[in-house]
Design a protein around this motif. Structure first.
Motif, PDB file in Angstrom:
ATOM      1  N   GLU A 136      26.462  22.977  16.067  1.00  0.00           N
ATOM      2  CA  GLU A 136      26.685  23.771  17.185  1.00  0.00           C
ATOM      3  C   GLU A 136      27.655  23.218  17.965  1.00  0.00           C
ATOM      4  OE1 GLU A 136      23.120  22.410  20.013  1.00  0.00           O
ATOM      5  OE2 GLU A 136      22.373  23.536  18.195  1.00  0.00           O
ATOM      6  N   VAL A 137      28.243  24.323  18.624  1.00  0.00           N
ATOM      7  CA  VAL A 137      29.223  24.100  19.866  1.00  0.00           C
ATOM      8  C   VAL A 137      28.348  24.393  21.115  1.00  0.00           C
ATOM      9  CG1 VAL A 137      31.696  24.397  20.908  1.00  0.00           C
ATOM     10  CG2 VAL A 137      31.073  24.612  18.273  1.00  0.00           C
ATOM     11  N   PRO A 138      27.941  23.363  21.794  1.00  0.00           N
ATOM     12  CA  PRO A 138      26.916  23.875  22.966  1.00  0.00           C
ATOM     13  C   PRO A 138      27.811  24.231  24.124  1.00  0.00           C
ATOM     14  CG  PRO A 138      27.561  21.391  22.938  1.00  0.00           C
ATOM     15  CD  PRO A 138      28.049  22.075  21.549  1.00  0.00           C
ATOM     16  N   GLN A 139      27.534  25.129  24.743  1.00  0.00           N
ATOM     17  CA  GLN A 139      28.045  25.789  26.111  1.00  0.00           C
ATOM     18  C   GLN A 139      27.492  25.236  27.400  1.00  0.00           C
ATOM     19  OE1 GLN A 139      30.881  27.709  25.685  1.00  0.00           O
ATOM     20  NE2 GLN A 139      30.314  27.251  23.462  1.00  0.00           N
ATOM     21  N   THR A 140      26.446  24.222  27.099  1.00  0.00           N
ATOM     22  CA  THR A 140      25.702  23.592  28.361  1.00  0.00           C
ATOM     23  C   THR A 140      25.046  22.548  27.736  1.00  0.00           C
ATOM     24  OG1 THR A 140      24.482  23.810  30.279  1.00  0.00           O
ATOM     25  CG2 THR A 140      23.585  24.968  28.296  1.00  0.00           C
ATOM     26  N   ASN A 141      24.463  21.596  28.686  1.00  0.00           N
ATOM     27  CA  ASN A 141      23.537  20.426  28.197  1.00  0.00           C
ATOM     28  C   ASN A 141      22.709  20.293  29.240  1.00  0.00           C
ATOM     29  OD1 ASN A 141      25.061  19.126  30.209  1.00  0.00           O
ATOM     30  ND2 ASN A 141      26.383  18.169  28.774  1.00  0.00           N
ATOM     31  N   ARG A 142      21.827  19.314  28.987  1.00  0.00           N
ATOM     32  CA  ARG A 142      20.630  19.036  29.724  1.00  0.00           C
ATOM     33  C   ARG A 142      21.126  18.597  31.334  1.00  0.00           C
ATOM     34  NH1 ARG A 142      15.048  17.709  29.069  1.00  0.00           N
ATOM     35  NH2 ARG A 142      13.986  17.088  31.040  1.00  0.00           N
ATOM     36  N   LYS A 143      22.141  17.730  31.411  1.00  0.00           N
ATOM     37  CA  LYS A 143      22.682  17.407  32.787  1.00  0.00           C
ATOM     38  C   LYS A 143      23.366  18.542  33.409  1.00  0.00           C
ATOM     39  CE  LYS A 143      24.045  12.797  31.478  1.00  0.00           C
ATOM     40  NZ  LYS A 143      23.343  12.516  30.332  1.00  0.00           N
ATOM     41  N   LEU A 144      23.935  19.425  32.769  1.00  0.00           N
ATOM     42  CA  LEU A 144      24.379  20.542  33.837  1.00  0.00           C
ATOM     43  C   LEU A 144      23.176  21.653  34.081  1.00  0.00           C
ATOM     44  CD1 LEU A 144      27.513  21.500  31.540  1.00  0.00           C
ATOM     45  CD2 LEU A 144      27.495  20.549  33.924  1.00  0.00           C
ATOM     46  N   ASP A 145      22.431  21.756  33.089  1.00  0.00           N
ATOM     47  CA  ASP A 145      20.834  22.625  33.487  1.00  0.00           C
ATOM     48  C   ASP A 145      20.393  21.930  34.588  1.00  0.00           C
ATOM     49  OD1 ASP A 145      22.157  24.311  31.427  1.00  0.00           O
ATOM     50  OD2 ASP A 145      20.571  23.616  29.897  1.00  0.00           O
ATOM     51  N   ARG A 247      15.058  18.409  18.912  1.00  0.00           N
ATOM     52  CA  ARG A 247      15.461  19.733  18.164  1.00  0.00           C
ATOM     53  C   ARG A 247      16.611  19.447  17.403  1.00  0.00           C
ATOM     54  NH1 ARG A 247      19.240  23.234  18.546  1.00  0.00           N
ATOM     55  NH2 ARG A 247      20.055  21.923  20.566  1.00  0.00           N
ATOM     56  N   PHE A 248      17.634  18.966  17.997  1.00  0.00           N
ATOM     57  CA  PHE A 248      18.953  18.883  17.361  1.00  0.00           C
ATOM     58  C   PHE A 248      18.695  18.143  15.917  1.00  0.00           C
ATOM     59  CE2 PHE A 248      23.388  17.227  16.989  1.00  0.00           C
ATOM     60  CZ  PHE A 248      24.057  18.289  16.492  1.00  0.00           C
ATOM     61  N   GLU A 249      18.218  16.676  16.100  1.00  0.00           N
ATOM     62  CA  GLU A 249      17.659  15.781  15.126  1.00  0.00           C
ATOM     63  C   GLU A 249      16.997  16.520  13.918  1.00  0.00           C
ATOM     64  OE1 GLU A 249      17.468  11.296  16.194  1.00  0.00           O
ATOM     65  OE2 GLU A 249      16.026  12.871  17.652  1.00  0.00           O
ATOM     66  N   ARG A 250      16.001  17.343  14.318  1.00  0.00           N
ATOM     67  CA  ARG A 250      15.376  18.403  13.225  1.00  0.00           C
ATOM     68  C   ARG A 250      16.533  18.909  12.290  1.00  0.00           C
ATOM     69  NH1 ARG A 250       9.723  18.008  14.011  1.00  0.00           N
ATOM     70  NH2 ARG A 250       9.202  16.927  16.056  1.00  0.00           N
ATOM     71  N   ARG A 251      17.224  19.549  13.180  1.00  0.00           N
ATOM     72  CA  ARG A 251      18.156  20.564  12.588  1.00  0.00           C
ATOM     73  C   ARG A 251      19.106  19.991  11.708  1.00  0.00           C
ATOM     74  NH1 ARG A 251      22.527  24.975  15.506  1.00  0.00           N
ATOM     75  NH2 ARG A 251      23.213  25.752  13.468  1.00  0.00           N
ATOM     76  N   ILE A 252      19.472  18.767  11.893  1.00  0.00           N
ATOM     77  CA  ILE A 252      20.422  17.691  11.092  1.00  0.00           C
ATOM     78  C   ILE A 252      19.581  17.418  10.052  1.00  0.00           C
ATOM     79  CG2 ILE A 252      21.395  15.592  11.028  1.00  0.00           C
ATOM     80  CD1 ILE A 252      22.275  15.569  13.893  1.00  0.00           C
ATOM     81  N   LEU A 253      18.425  17.042   9.885  1.00  0.00           N
ATOM     82  CA  LEU A 253      17.625  16.699   8.829  1.00  0.00           C
ATOM     83  C   LEU A 253      17.331  17.685   7.812  1.00  0.00           C
ATOM     84  CD1 LEU A 253      14.758  14.350  10.575  1.00  0.00           C
ATOM     85  CD2 LEU A 253      16.760  13.552   9.125  1.00  0.00           C
TER      86      LEU A 253
END
Length: 316
Positions: A136-145, A247-253
């Motif tokens: 995925e190419v994120p458009q935001t992240n936790r810090k920005l949110d 979530r992202f690690e689950r997607r990688i697995l």
């Protein structure tokens, strides 16, 4: 030192040392299954037996995805956060910024734009050399949110001052994080070079924002100081929080071919290491932030210091 002489010294230093002016292009090396492009210690799922059994190519895939996420995250902070704050200074949305500070803000914009360029260039090279596409190419992240949530909760007349303080904190955190990655000896040299070149500028940026806030904070109305100060502990919890759902690690697995049950086992059995590592990093970062806020003067109000103490954020 007279103001004009100081400004000339700062400007001369930027012309002499800014990486945008003096650094050759960083090239990604050819990929091999054994090469580390990102620290294994920051990807606890890599060392689980179910993952290790899949071989070095799978480990390389996981580390590459983690590197993509980190580099995209750096680019987002630089382009959507730091540069935006500097533009707000230049265009007088943040009041009371003098010409000398605006000139430095312009150097930060140039530097950060260059860092985002280098990060994207590195990602593009990684994609070509590894044949691995980002999940995925994120458009935001936790810090920005987290910052957007805090910003929206503030009275409008306090938002720009909070933005400047939030960027000051973020630059301090990013400088430390990038420096730590640059010291990872087992990583590909091109990646550590990327980090260390970055930190050369980030250290200067961090000092610029910190010095600006040290001068500015005492001039803010007490109501503004207290309101922003009291919200900071909750903001920092949000800003520094991890995705506990992973979530992202689950997607990688899943992409690595593990079944839902296998992925759940990897997540569950690596969770103690993940949680301990996240808590250790958060504690270290909070110690840095606490010292920074103390230097700026944010903790001079007893009510604000008590708010930090209530969350066990007070450090020696």
């Amino acid at each position: 030192m007279p103001a004009t002489e100081l400004l000339n010294k700062i400007t001369d230093t930027w012309y002499a040392k800014a990486t945008v002016r003096s650094t050759p292009r960083i090239l990604v090396p050819d990929y091999s299954g054994e090469q580390l492009i990102y620290p294994v210690a920051r990807c606890s799922i890599c060392e689980h037996p179910l993952v290790s059994a899949l071989g070095p190519q799978v480990r390389s895939y996981i580390l590459t995805q983690a590197a993509y996420q980190f580099l995209y995250g750096v680019g987002l902070l630089e382009t959507k956060f730091v540069i935006q704050c500097c533009l707000d200074m230049l265009h007088n949305h943040i009041k009371g910024i003098n010409d000398a500070a605006k000139l430095q803000a312009l150097t930060v914009i140039v530097d950060e734009g260059y860092h985002a360029h280098v990060a994207l260039d590195y990602i593009i090279q990684m994609k070509k050399k590894s044949a691995i596409e980002p999940l995925e190419v994120p458009q935001t992240n936790r810090k920005l949110d987290a910052t957007a949530r805090a910003y929206a909760a503030l009275p409008e007349d306090m938002r720009m001052d909070f933005q400047l303080l939030a960027v000051t904190i973020a630059e301090n955190v990013l400088t430390d994080e990038v420096a730590n990655l640059g010291r990872e000896r087992e990583l590909a040299q091109s990646f550590t070079t990327l980090m260390m070149d970055h930190v050369r500028d980030e250290g200067r940026h961090s000092r610029f924002f910190a010095d600006l806030m040290k001068e500015r904070w005492p001039q803010l109305p007490r109501e503004t100081q207290e309101h922003i100060g009291l919200m900071l502990p909750a903001y920092l919890d949000d800003f520094l929080g991890a995705d506990l759902s992973r979530r992202f690690e689950r997607r990688i697995l899943a992409e690595c071919g593990l079944s839902d049950a296998q992925a759940e086992r990897v997540i569950d059995e690596s969770d103690p290491h993940f949680s301990t590592d996240q808590e250790r990093m958060k504690k270290s970062i909070l110690q840095r932030i606490y010292r920074l806020l103390n230097q700026i003067g944010v903790l001079e109000l007893d009510s604000v210091k008590d708010a930090f103490s209530d969350r066990n954020y007070v450090t020696s």
